[in-house]
Write a protein that holds these residues in place. Structure first.
Motif, PDB file in Angstrom:
ATOM      1  N   LEU A 147       0.837  -1.193   0.000  1.00 42.05           N
ATOM      2  CA  LEU A 147       0.000   0.000   0.000  1.00 42.05           C
ATOM      3  C   LEU A 147       0.876   1.249   0.000  1.00 42.05           C
ATOM      4  N   ASP A 148       0.691   2.069  -1.033  1.00 38.96           N
ATOM      5  CA  ASP A 148       1.418   3.336  -1.151  1.00 38.96           C
ATOM      6  C   ASP A 148       0.838   4.315  -0.133  1.00 38.96           C
ATOM      7  N   ALA A 149       1.506   4.469   1.003  1.00 35.84           N
ATOM      8  CA  ALA A 149       0.951   5.283   2.094  1.00 35.84           C
ATOM      9  C   ALA A 149       1.046   6.774   1.796  1.00 35.84           C
ATOM     10  N   MET A 150       1.788   7.166   0.755  1.00 34.72           N
ATOM     11  CA  MET A 150       1.974   8.588   0.449  1.00 34.72           C
ATOM     12  C   MET A 150       1.150   9.042  -0.758  1.00 34.72           C
ATOM     13  N   GLY A 151       0.298   8.172  -1.311  1.00 33.03           N
ATOM     14  CA  GLY A 151      -0.461   8.537  -2.509  1.00 33.03           C
ATOM     15  C   GLY A 151      -1.821   9.130  -2.194  1.00 33.03           C
ATOM     16  N   GLY A 152      -2.206  10.164  -2.931  1.00 29.08           N
ATOM     17  CA  GLY A 152      -3.543  10.737  -2.791  1.00 29.08           C
ATOM     18  C   GLY A 152      -3.559  12.026  -1.998  1.00 29.08           C
ATOM     19  N   ASP A 153      -4.690  12.751  -2.117  1.00 25.47           N
ATOM     20  CA  ASP A 153      -4.818  14.075  -1.486  1.00 25.47           C
ATOM     21  C   ASP A 153      -4.830  13.989   0.037  1.00 25.47           C
ATOM     22  N   ASN A 154      -5.273  12.858   0.581  1.00 28.79           N
ATOM     23  CA  ASN A 154      -5.436  12.766   2.032  1.00 28.79           C
ATOM     24  C   ASN A 154      -4.404  11.860   2.688  1.00 28.79           C
ATOM     25  N   ALA A 155      -3.283  11.631   1.977  1.00 26.90           N
ATOM     26  CA  ALA A 155      -2.218  10.778   2.510  1.00 26.90           C
ATOM     27  C   ALA A 155      -1.382  11.580   3.508  1.00 26.90           C
ATOM     28  N   PRO A 156      -0.765  10.944   4.509  1.00 30.30           N
ATOM     29  CA  PRO A 156      -0.888   9.505   4.766  1.00 30.30           C
ATOM     30  C   PRO A 156      -2.071   9.135   5.662  1.00 30.30           C
ATOM     31  N   ASN A 157      -2.764  10.150   6.243  1.00 27.05           N
ATOM     32  CA  ASN A 157      -3.773   9.820   7.265  1.00 27.05           C
ATOM     33  C   ASN A 157      -4.880   8.892   6.768  1.00 27.05           C
ATOM     34  N   ALA A 158      -5.531   9.268   5.627  1.00 25.60           N
ATOM     35  CA  ALA A 158      -6.636   8.450   5.135  1.00 25.60           C
ATOM     36  C   ALA A 158      -6.150   7.057   4.759  1.00 25.60           C
ATOM     37  N   VAL A 159      -4.907   6.972   4.250  1.00 24.90           N
ATOM     38  CA  VAL A 159      -4.376   5.667   3.843  1.00 24.90           C
ATOM     39  C   VAL A 159      -4.173   4.777   5.080  1.00 24.90           C
ATOM     40  N   LEU A 160      -3.612   5.357   6.131  1.00 23.81           N
ATOM     41  CA  LEU A 160      -3.401   4.576   7.358  1.00 23.81           C
ATOM     42  C   LEU A 160      -4.734   4.125   7.944  1.00 23.81           C
ATOM     43  N   GLN A 161      -5.711   5.033   7.951  1.00 25.72           N
ATOM     44  CA  GLN A 161      -7.031   4.665   8.489  1.00 25.72           C
ATOM     45  C   GLN A 161      -7.682   3.577   7.654  1.00 25.72           C
ATOM     46  N   GLY A 162      -7.558   3.689   6.324  1.00 25.58           N
ATOM     47  CA  GLY A 162      -8.124   2.668   5.435  1.00 25.58           C
ATOM     48  C   GLY A 162      -7.450   1.320   5.652  1.00 25.58           C
ATOM     49  N   ALA A 163      -6.128   1.350   5.835  1.00 22.76           N
ATOM     50  CA  ALA A 163      -5.384   0.108   6.073  1.00 22.76           C
ATOM     51  C   ALA A 163      -5.832  -0.531   7.377  1.00 22.76           C
ATOM     52  N   ALA A 164      -6.016   0.303   8.411  1.00 26.60           N
ATOM     53  CA  ALA A 164      -6.446  -0.223   9.715  1.00 26.60           C
ATOM     54  C   ALA A 164      -7.819  -0.869   9.606  1.00 26.60           C
ATOM     55  N   GLN A 165      -8.730  -0.210   8.870  1.00 22.60           N
ATOM     56  CA  GLN A 165     -10.078  -0.774   8.694  1.00 22.60           C
ATOM     57  C   GLN A 165     -10.030  -2.081   7.913  1.00 22.60           C
ATOM     58  N   ALA A 166      -9.194  -2.117   6.877  1.00 18.88           N
ATOM     59  CA  ALA A 166      -9.082  -3.335   6.064  1.00 18.88           C
ATOM     60  C   ALA A 166      -8.544  -4.484   6.914  1.00 18.88           C
ATOM     61  N   ALA A 167      -7.501  -4.198   7.708  1.00 18.66           N
ATOM     62  CA  ALA A 167      -6.898  -5.238   8.551  1.00 18.66           C
ATOM     63  C   ALA A 167      -7.936  -5.808   9.514  1.00 18.66           C
ATOM     64  N   GLN A 168      -8.768  -4.924  10.043  1.00 12.81           N
ATOM     65  CA  GLN A 168      -9.775  -5.360  11.011  1.00 12.81           C
ATOM     66  C   GLN A 168     -10.896  -6.148  10.331  1.00 12.81           C
ATOM     67  N   GLU A 169     -11.370  -5.644   9.169  1.00  5.50           N
ATOM     68  CA  GLU A 169     -12.550  -6.250   8.538  1.00  5.50           C
ATOM     69  C   GLU A 169     -12.242  -7.523   7.761  1.00  5.50           C
ATOM     70  N   PHE A 170     -11.121  -7.525   7.029  1.00  5.36           N
ATOM     71  CA  PHE A 170     -10.829  -8.722   6.218  1.00  5.36           C
ATOM     72  C   PHE A 170      -9.320  -8.971   6.149  1.00  5.36           C
ATOM     73  N   GLY A 171      -8.667  -8.815   7.313  1.00  2.26           N
ATOM     74  CA  GLY A 171      -7.207  -8.926   7.346  1.00  2.26           C
ATOM     75  C   GLY A 171      -6.694 -10.360   7.448  1.00  2.26           C
ATOM     76  N   GLN A 172      -7.570 -11.284   7.759  1.00  2.00           N
ATOM     77  CA  GLN A 172      -7.219 -12.702   7.913  1.00  2.00           C
ATOM     78  C   GLN A 172      -6.448 -13.225   6.691  1.00  2.00           C
ATOM     79  N   GLY A 173      -5.284 -13.814   6.936  1.00  2.00           N
ATOM     80  CA  GLY A 173      -4.519 -14.431   5.849  1.00  2.00           C
ATOM     81  C   GLY A 173      -3.893 -13.442   4.890  1.00  2.00           C
TER      82      GLY A 173
END
Lengths: 347, 347
Positions: free
Chosen positions: B5-31
């Motif tokens: 995951l490119d944590a520096m890409g986009g207008d809201n990086a890195p905050n939105a990227v980190l938050q999105g990653a955290a949500q993904a890990a929690q919701e479907f991070g298994q495996g």
């Protein structure tokens, strides 16, 4: 002034056409004759049923009819006794000042090129439609008459659109923009990069640079130019998206009694919105570059659309649109030729 | 599985990227391991401020950053220590399974072609976006990565889009349509007529013929193909028209107290509508034709958009999207070559 009206063109012909003609004669008929072209008996019968008095009109009997199924080129060459071909021939011969039709776009485009001919420097006319925006409408051309375009054609679209916006739409200094996939000068395909270069040095227009499709409906441009394939996509997609969104709103209001009551409160506002989006308010799309004014009314035109297309035709004649356009085109083409000579000498 | 995951890409990086990653890990991070690429200190500081625990993530320190001002080609060649170039290089080397970025589309497209390379028969990947309709979204490609296209490219867009619609969007037999200015086979420019002919004989897809821009949002097609210039117009104009119409509705409801009360009643319905039109629900646009899964998240992505782009990447890996796509492309290209041979022998 005499304006020729194709009484057999469009989905709602001849009734809507006759009604539109009657409204036009009543509202702004002073100093203008409207000639109705079509099978005389059909028109007389329809007028009688609609209680329209045909006395103020000239009636020109044209027994043939061009349908949407006709091949445009064949129809233009062979159906000489149709309302469209007869009308364009009269226009060519100086027997009238403008022609209005809601009939087949393809046939009208081909027949206009073949019969009425084009202004000097223009090979085939462009179809120009007004698109509503958050502010005021802009003129889009080419809307689909020429699917394939060269950069010099797109440049002349800028000149013709600018003259039309000034003379007919009342824009003092029309801002002309080029559709592109980015605001920067170097964006787009080779065609669009070359069109950009030509528009930038066109002395007949005020070129505002590239416009991205996302910004079109913000309404900052008066004239927007592109090739006919892209213009057709823009025209039809705008209609399609607006239609889809409005139909998505319906279930929001039909949910329950409370939302239905809510609808009654905002109904007036929606009507204003619909009026703004209503293509009938403008009336029609001129075929710019034709040697004389030819207006294509929307195929689904009702009386109001026809009336407003006649109003447009009248404005074109009163303002000598084609004469002014030829002068501007001469200037544009002279500048382009000079630039090419300079470039050749520089090499 | 490892997703970069490119944590520096986009207008809201890195905050939105980190938050999105955290949500993904929690919701479907298994495996699945999510590796965050960016300047380590910046990411650690942002995570601390957002109270995000970085323990579940791999952190890959990339001190350089590619900005929207960077020239895509230069950035791809020179900024080797940026999150984007480092990530794509790891993907190429088999150190991970997919790459997600909300950074510059141009840089991602160029760098993907240069580093990850493309499937056999594809020269440059196409950008494919999902567009909401009255029914279900369709996949549009190319959305602007390739402003100039040949007919054989548009044909492969059909194959790649069909595989994606089947594997990732769950459409059993995807209907593939070609944008055109008329429903009839012979419509359009020479490019579109040739593309139509090729799509018609493409054995890897179910070709539904031409689709007019007016009908796009009716939602009858699963995959819609066109050149990248036209695709960009469609993508951006749809956003623009929808945005303009929604902003036109505002004054309707702000008129007076009664209309403001009316708004409260329909507010829920509008929220559903907005959700349907929300690009964050899908997440991102895959670069189809890349040798490995590369997902471009919208530049303005918030946490939800990033999370859903990661979900897309996971689906691409789980379904071996690129492997399936290569098989379908082999079939498409073999059929096209056979048709050309037959045509040559016929002459």
């Amino acid at each position: 002034m005499k304006i020729l009206l194709d009484a057999m063109g469009g989905d709602n012909a001849p009734n809507a056409v006759l009604q539109g003609a009657a409204q036009a004669a009543q509202e702004f008929g002073q100093g203008m004759t409207i000639a109705l072209l079509g099978p005389a008996e059909t028109l007389k019968k329809a007028a009688a049923e609609l209680s329209i008095d045909l006395a103020p009109f000239e009636l020109i009997d044209c027994p043939e009819v061009i349908t949407m199924e006709d091949d445009p080129v064949k129809a233009a060459r062979q159906k000489k006794d149709s309302s469209m071909i007869r009308g364009l021939t009269m226009l060519k011969n100086g027997e009238a000042d403008a022609f209005v039709s809601a009939g087949s776009t393809g046939a009208l485009h081909v027949a206009t090129s073949l019969i009425v001919r084009t202004l000097k420097g223009i090979k085939r006319p462009a179809l120009a439609a007004q698109i509503p925006t958050l502010k005021q409408p802009f003129l889009l051309l080419d809307c689909g008459a020429n699917a394939e375009c060269r950069a010099d054609m797109i440049n002349t679209f800028g000149t013709m659109g600018s003259v039309y916006a000034q003379q007919i739409m009342g824009r003092a200094v029309p801002a002309v923009a080029l559709v592109n996939n980015g605001a920067e000068d170097h964006k787009g395909t080779p065609l669009y990069r070359e069109a950009h270069e030509r528009l930038k040095t066109n002395p007949s227009i005020h070129f505002a640079g590239n416009i991205e499709p996302r910004d079109l409906l913000k309404g900052d441009a008066d004239v927007v130019v592109c090739d006919g394939f892209v213009g057709n996509v823009i025209l039809k997609l705008t209609e399609g998206v607006a239609g889809a969104l409005l139909s998505m709103l319906k279930p929001v209001f039909l949910k329950n009694i409370a939302t239905k009551l809510a609808y009654l409160t905002v109904k007036g506002g929606f009507k204003d919105l619909k009026k703004m989006m209503d293509s009938e308010e403008v009336g029609g799309a001129p075929l710019l570059g034709a040697a004389k004014p030819v207006i294509k009314a929307h195929g689904s035109s009702k009386a109001k659309g026809i009336k407003n297309a006649i109003r447009q035709a009248r404005l074109c004649v009163e303002n000598d649109l084609c004469g002014t356009m030829q002068k501007a085109l001469d200037e544009t083409l002279a500048a382009a030729a000079a630039a090419e000579t300079a470039a050749a000498e520089g090499n």
